[in-house]
Design a protein around this motif. Sequence first.
Motif, PDB file in Angstrom:
ATOM      1  N   GLU A  92      -1.157  -2.539   1.139  1.00 46.38           N
ATOM      2  CA  GLU A  92      -1.438  -2.422   1.889  1.00 46.38           C
ATOM      3  C   GLU A  92      -2.428  -0.962   2.001  1.00 46.38           C
ATOM      4  OE1 GLU A  92       1.630  -0.719   4.428  1.00 46.38           O
ATOM      5  OE2 GLU A  92       0.344  -0.573   5.856  1.00 46.38           O
ATOM      6  N   LEU A  93      -2.897  -0.526   2.736  1.00 45.49           N
ATOM      7  CA  LEU A  93      -3.718  -0.332   3.397  1.00 45.49           C
ATOM      8  C   LEU A  93      -4.434   0.345   4.450  1.00 45.49           C
ATOM      9  CD1 LEU A  93      -6.714   1.091   2.974  1.00 45.49           C
ATOM     10  CD2 LEU A  93      -7.693  -1.024   3.327  1.00 45.49           C
ATOM     11  N   ASP A  94      -3.599   1.415   4.639  1.00 42.19           N
ATOM     12  CA  ASP A  94      -3.630   2.071   6.033  1.00 42.19           C
ATOM     13  C   ASP A  94      -4.831   3.113   6.370  1.00 42.19           C
ATOM     14  OD1 ASP A  94      -3.335   3.553   7.967  1.00 42.19           O
ATOM     15  OD2 ASP A  94      -1.068   3.736   7.771  1.00 42.19           O
ATOM     16  N   LEU A  95      -5.154   2.032   7.108  1.00 40.93           N
ATOM     17  CA  LEU A  95      -7.316   3.175   7.316  1.00 40.93           C
ATOM     18  C   LEU A  95      -6.707   4.389   8.205  1.00 40.93           C
ATOM     19  CD1 LEU A  95      -9.895   0.593   7.332  1.00 40.93           C
ATOM     20  CD2 LEU A  95      -8.994   2.227   5.935  1.00 40.93           C
ATOM     21  N   GLU A  96      -5.144   4.825   9.137  1.00 41.21           N
ATOM     22  CA  GLU A  96      -5.305   5.601   9.854  1.00 41.21           C
ATOM     23  C   GLU A  96      -5.197   6.399   8.781  1.00 41.21           C
ATOM     24  OE1 GLU A  96      -3.309   5.529  12.602  1.00 41.21           O
ATOM     25  OE2 GLU A  96      -4.480   4.340  14.267  1.00 41.21           O
ATOM     26  N   ARG A  97      -4.125   6.724   8.105  1.00 43.49           N
ATOM     27  CA  ARG A  97      -3.578   7.788   7.070  1.00 43.49           C
ATOM     28  C   ARG A  97      -4.631   7.850   6.035  1.00 43.49           C
ATOM     29  NH1 ARG A  97       2.112   9.722   7.122  1.00 43.49           N
ATOM     30  NH2 ARG A  97       2.872   8.296   9.041  1.00 43.49           N
ATOM     31  N   ARG A  98      -5.367   6.983   5.862  1.00 45.41           N
ATOM     32  CA  ARG A  98      -5.867   7.231   4.855  1.00 45.41           C
ATOM     33  C   ARG A  98      -5.587   7.292   3.075  1.00 45.41           C
ATOM     34  NH1 ARG A  98     -11.826   7.444   5.744  1.00 45.41           N
ATOM     35  NH2 ARG A  98     -12.275   7.841   3.452  1.00 45.41           N
ATOM     36  N   GLU A  99      -4.711   5.528   3.365  1.00 43.79           N
ATOM     37  CA  GLU A  99      -4.066   5.389   1.853  1.00 43.79           C
ATOM     38  C   GLU A  99      -3.767   4.036   1.993  1.00 43.79           C
ATOM     39  OE1 GLU A  99      -0.254   8.767   3.077  1.00 43.79           O
ATOM     40  OE2 GLU A  99       0.332   6.637   3.681  1.00 43.79           O
ATOM     41  N   VAL A 100      -3.796   3.972   0.180  1.00 47.53           N
ATOM     42  CA  VAL A 100      -3.319   2.768  -0.503  1.00 47.53           C
ATOM     43  C   VAL A 100      -1.849   2.595  -0.416  1.00 47.53           C
ATOM     44  CG1 VAL A 100      -3.967   0.816  -2.690  1.00 47.53           C
ATOM     45  CG2 VAL A 100      -5.461   2.252  -1.010  1.00 47.53           C
ATOM     46  N   ALA A 101      -1.232   1.903  -0.526  1.00 44.75           N
ATOM     47  CA  ALA A 101       0.196   1.792  -1.005  1.00 44.75           C
ATOM     48  C   ALA A 101       0.428   1.124  -1.645  1.00 44.75           C
ATOM     49  CB  ALA A 101       1.339   1.110   0.120  1.00 44.75           C
ATOM     50  N   LEU A 102       1.464   1.565  -2.967  1.00 40.82           N
ATOM     51  CA  LEU A 102       1.326   0.015  -3.951  1.00 40.82           C
ATOM     52  C   LEU A 102       2.724  -0.441  -4.392  1.00 40.82           C
ATOM     53  CD1 LEU A 102       0.529   2.496  -6.821  1.00 40.82           C
ATOM     54  CD2 LEU A 102      -1.167   1.335  -5.202  1.00 40.82           C
ATOM     55  N   ASP A 103       3.449  -1.184  -4.692  1.00 41.85           N
ATOM     56  CA  ASP A 103       4.585  -1.970  -4.667  1.00 41.85           C
ATOM     57  C   ASP A 103       5.508  -1.499  -6.161  1.00 41.85           C
ATOM     58  OD1 ASP A 103       2.909  -2.498  -7.223  1.00 41.85           O
ATOM     59  OD2 ASP A 103       4.250  -4.714  -7.946  1.00 41.85           O
ATOM     60  N   ASP A 104       4.846  -0.221  -6.228  1.00 44.17           N
ATOM     61  CA  ASP A 104       6.106   0.340  -7.285  1.00 44.17           C
ATOM     62  C   ASP A 104       6.493   1.319  -5.883  1.00 44.17           C
ATOM     63  OD1 ASP A 104       4.189   2.509  -6.986  1.00 44.17           O
ATOM     64  OD2 ASP A 104       3.721   2.279  -9.299  1.00 44.17           O
ATOM     65  N   GLY A 105       6.169   1.432  -4.349  1.00 46.68           N
ATOM     66  CA  GLY A 105       7.089   2.758  -4.090  1.00 46.68           C
ATOM     67  C   GLY A 105       5.724   4.191  -3.381  1.00 46.68           C
ATOM     68  N   HIS A 106       4.621   4.103  -4.466  1.00 48.16           N
ATOM     69  CA  HIS A 106       3.828   5.260  -3.910  1.00 48.16           C
ATOM     70  C   HIS A 106       2.488   5.133  -3.055  1.00 48.16           C
ATOM     71  CE1 HIS A 106       5.336   6.474  -7.846  1.00 48.16           C
ATOM     72  NE2 HIS A 106       5.309   7.493  -7.899  1.00 48.16           N
ATOM     73  N   PRO A 251     -10.247 -15.219  -2.893  1.00 49.07           N
ATOM     74  CA  PRO A 251     -10.689 -13.166  -3.158  1.00 49.07           C
ATOM     75  C   PRO A 251      -9.003 -12.925  -2.357  1.00 49.07           C
ATOM     76  CG  PRO A 251     -12.338 -14.212  -1.485  1.00 49.07           C
ATOM     77  CD  PRO A 251     -11.291 -15.790  -1.890  1.00 49.07           C
ATOM     78  N   VAL A 252      -8.667 -12.406  -3.479  1.00 48.99           N
ATOM     79  CA  VAL A 252      -7.679 -11.604  -3.086  1.00 48.99           C
ATOM     80  C   VAL A 252      -7.952 -10.421  -2.281  1.00 48.99           C
ATOM     81  CG1 VAL A 252      -5.701 -10.192  -4.279  1.00 48.99           C
ATOM     82  CG2 VAL A 252      -6.784 -11.611  -5.891  1.00 48.99           C
ATOM     83  N   THR A 253      -7.347 -10.661  -1.036  1.00 48.75           N
ATOM     84  CA  THR A 253      -7.272  -9.917   0.053  1.00 48.75           C
ATOM     85  C   THR A 253      -6.367 -10.074   0.764  1.00 48.75           C
ATOM     86  OG1 THR A 253      -8.071 -12.245   1.345  1.00 48.75           O
ATOM     87  CG2 THR A 253      -9.884  -9.964   0.786  1.00 48.75           C
ATOM     88  N   ASP A 254      -4.756 -10.160   0.760  1.00 50.73           N
ATOM     89  CA  ASP A 254      -3.806 -10.319   1.055  1.00 50.73           C
ATOM     90  C   ASP A 254      -3.168  -9.208   1.682  1.00 50.73           C
ATOM     91  OD1 ASP A 254      -3.294  -9.929  -0.798  1.00 50.73           O
ATOM     92  OD2 ASP A 254      -1.682 -10.555  -1.837  1.00 50.73           O
ATOM     93  N   TRP A 255      -3.475  -7.592   0.433  1.00 51.35           N
ATOM     94  CA  TRP A 255      -2.576  -6.507   0.533  1.00 51.35           C
ATOM     95  C   TRP A 255      -3.752  -5.744   2.154  1.00 51.35           C
ATOM     96  CZ3 TRP A 255      -5.962  -1.870  -0.879  1.00 51.35           C
ATOM     97  CH2 TRP A 255      -7.092  -2.840  -1.683  1.00 51.35           C
ATOM     98  N   LEU A 256      -5.053  -6.127   2.394  1.00 51.67           N
ATOM     99  CA  LEU A 256      -5.839  -5.345   3.675  1.00 51.67           C
ATOM    100  C   LEU A 256      -5.419  -6.833   4.792  1.00 51.67           C
ATOM    101  CD1 LEU A 256      -9.077  -5.628   1.213  1.00 51.67           C
ATOM    102  CD2 LEU A 256      -7.272  -4.157   1.480  1.00 51.67           C
ATOM    103  N   THR A 257      -4.708  -7.061   4.970  1.00 56.13           N
ATOM    104  CA  THR A 257      -4.567  -8.334   6.008  1.00 56.13           C
ATOM    105  C   THR A 257      -4.831  -7.423   7.377  1.00 56.13           C
ATOM    106  OG1 THR A 257      -2.084  -8.948   5.142  1.00 56.13           O
ATOM    107  CG2 THR A 257      -4.072 -10.281   4.996  1.00 56.13           C
ATOM    108  N   SER A 258      -3.366  -6.156   7.340  1.00 53.69           N
ATOM    109  CA  SER A 258      -2.552  -5.480   7.812  1.00 53.69           C
ATOM    110  C   SER A 258      -4.088  -4.456   8.599  1.00 53.69           C
ATOM    111  CB  SER A 258      -1.675  -4.766   8.253  1.00 53.69           C
ATOM    112  OG  SER A 258      -1.290  -4.676   7.251  1.00 53.69           O
ATOM    113  N   SER A 259      -4.745  -4.262   7.617  1.00 53.65           N
ATOM    114  CA  SER A 259      -5.232  -3.001   6.989  1.00 53.65           C
ATOM    115  C   SER A 259      -7.066  -2.740   8.942  1.00 53.65           C
ATOM    116  CB  SER A 259      -6.098  -3.083   6.449  1.00 53.65           C
ATOM    117  OG  SER A 259      -7.251  -3.726   6.555  1.00 53.65           O
ATOM    118  N   GLY A 260      -7.051  -4.076   9.454  1.00 52.32           N
ATOM    119  CA  GLY A 260      -8.289  -3.871  10.303  1.00 52.32           C
ATOM    120  C   GLY A 260      -9.541  -4.333   9.443  1.00 52.32           C
TER     121      GLY A 260
END
Length: 418
Positions: A92-106, A251-260
């Motif tokens: 996941e990419l959260d543009l408001e918090r400017r964070e990338v979420a990883l599948d290991d929870g970080h 293209p690998v963009t599934d992790w960006l779908t909710s990012s805006g």
Amino acid sequence: MTGVTGISNMPPGSPMRIVVVGASIAGISAARALRRHGYEGQLIIVGSETHPPYDRPPLSKQALTAESIPDMRLDASGAIQAEWRLGATAVELDLERREVALDDGHRLAFDGLVIATGTTPRRLPMARPLGGVHYLRTLDDAHALRTDLVAATRGVAVIGGGFIGAEVAASCRARGLPVTIVDAAPLPLEPVIGPEMAELCAQVHREQGVQLRLGAAVVSFEGEERVEGVELGSGEILDADVAVIGIGVVPVTDWLTSSGVTLDDGVVCDQWLRVLGASGQPVPGVVAAGDVCRWRHPGYGEAIRVEHWENAVAQGEAAAASLVRGDAAAPYAAIPYFWSDQHGIKIQFVGRRHPGDELTIVDGAPADRRFAAEYRQDGRLVAALGFNRSSRIMRYRRSLVEAAGSGVTRVHHEIGVQ
Ligand code: NAP
């Protein structure tokens, strides 16, 4: 220099962290270029594979034909000085918090972000999980395919006659295996190199003993635990103990779908490779590079996506420059270029052709499998193709680059293995 001028809202002297998501050639190229530009802040590179970054071009060639799989590592010397998060996938990419979420929870906070997640093979709907059936994108894929090719006796069915299909078929012939290419298109590569040159490539395959089934569809795979044959729409069953599917990539963009960020068959970017947000405006400090990037090409006047190695290298460099220098960086206007090694022939192509372009053989002869050809539109050079004519094609490349004023002239041998 420690700052990153392309990243807005950062007080001078703030700690900087750039996250690169994607540890293949585009991401590695961006990371190297960031360091070259003097970026001294924290650099985190995230890659979903556990292997140290490696180069992909040999996967369909030397990795299948050489005595052993060559060393393809991209940062063997550790020169990039990054913190690596290998075996981790961005979810996941959260543009408001400017964070990338990883599948290991970080979650990784960033000041700057390079999106370089590339592409993944398009799946063939009727291909159920079956021993001997392969896709080819990763080093693990190449190891598995190589193992099956070593054991193969009956033959290889290659589904898709594009770059993967053509190169794998050539590698299989080099191993002495019977090979059939099945392609949905009447002539593979025709959209890229045109009908005459695509027909020539088909001829080369045939004379090297590759069977071609063109305009053909796969209906099913025969076999219980391992593939034993591939049934075509015509009713023909190809005898095969290995099948390789290379029918394109997505293209690998599934992790960006909710990012805006704007997605349209890739991550949509402006001329400086700045990722566009929902408003259509660039998101500060976020750039993209490589197969995943669809950017507005200043020379062609439209948004394009390029799936070749040289573009990934140059675009990674340009994305880094855009992050570091902001608007002062040059717009990215590279002329597409690729090479492909098939049956001992180095095929090179530079530029972009369109239906109706005039094709002229200018040097050598197709019958000798050594020539150069020009594509012209209204008399203007738009592309060139060569069979075993490297120096000539490099001259065409320089001419096209100079005509476009793109500035991307050098061939990037420093990173990759050709
Ligand atoms: P590709 O080059 O796009 O070729 C895919 C081929 O499969 C096309 O001819 C396509 O025909 C055909 N196809 C599509 N669906 C099919 C189906 N259901 N049955 C049979 N054929 C079908 O893709 P690729 O070969 O999979 O390559 C994957 C990626 O790796 C690409 O991005 C490529 O650029 C890259 N790569 C590059 C190189 C190089 O630059 N030398 C080498 C290896 C890989 P249509 O066009 O009619 O859909």
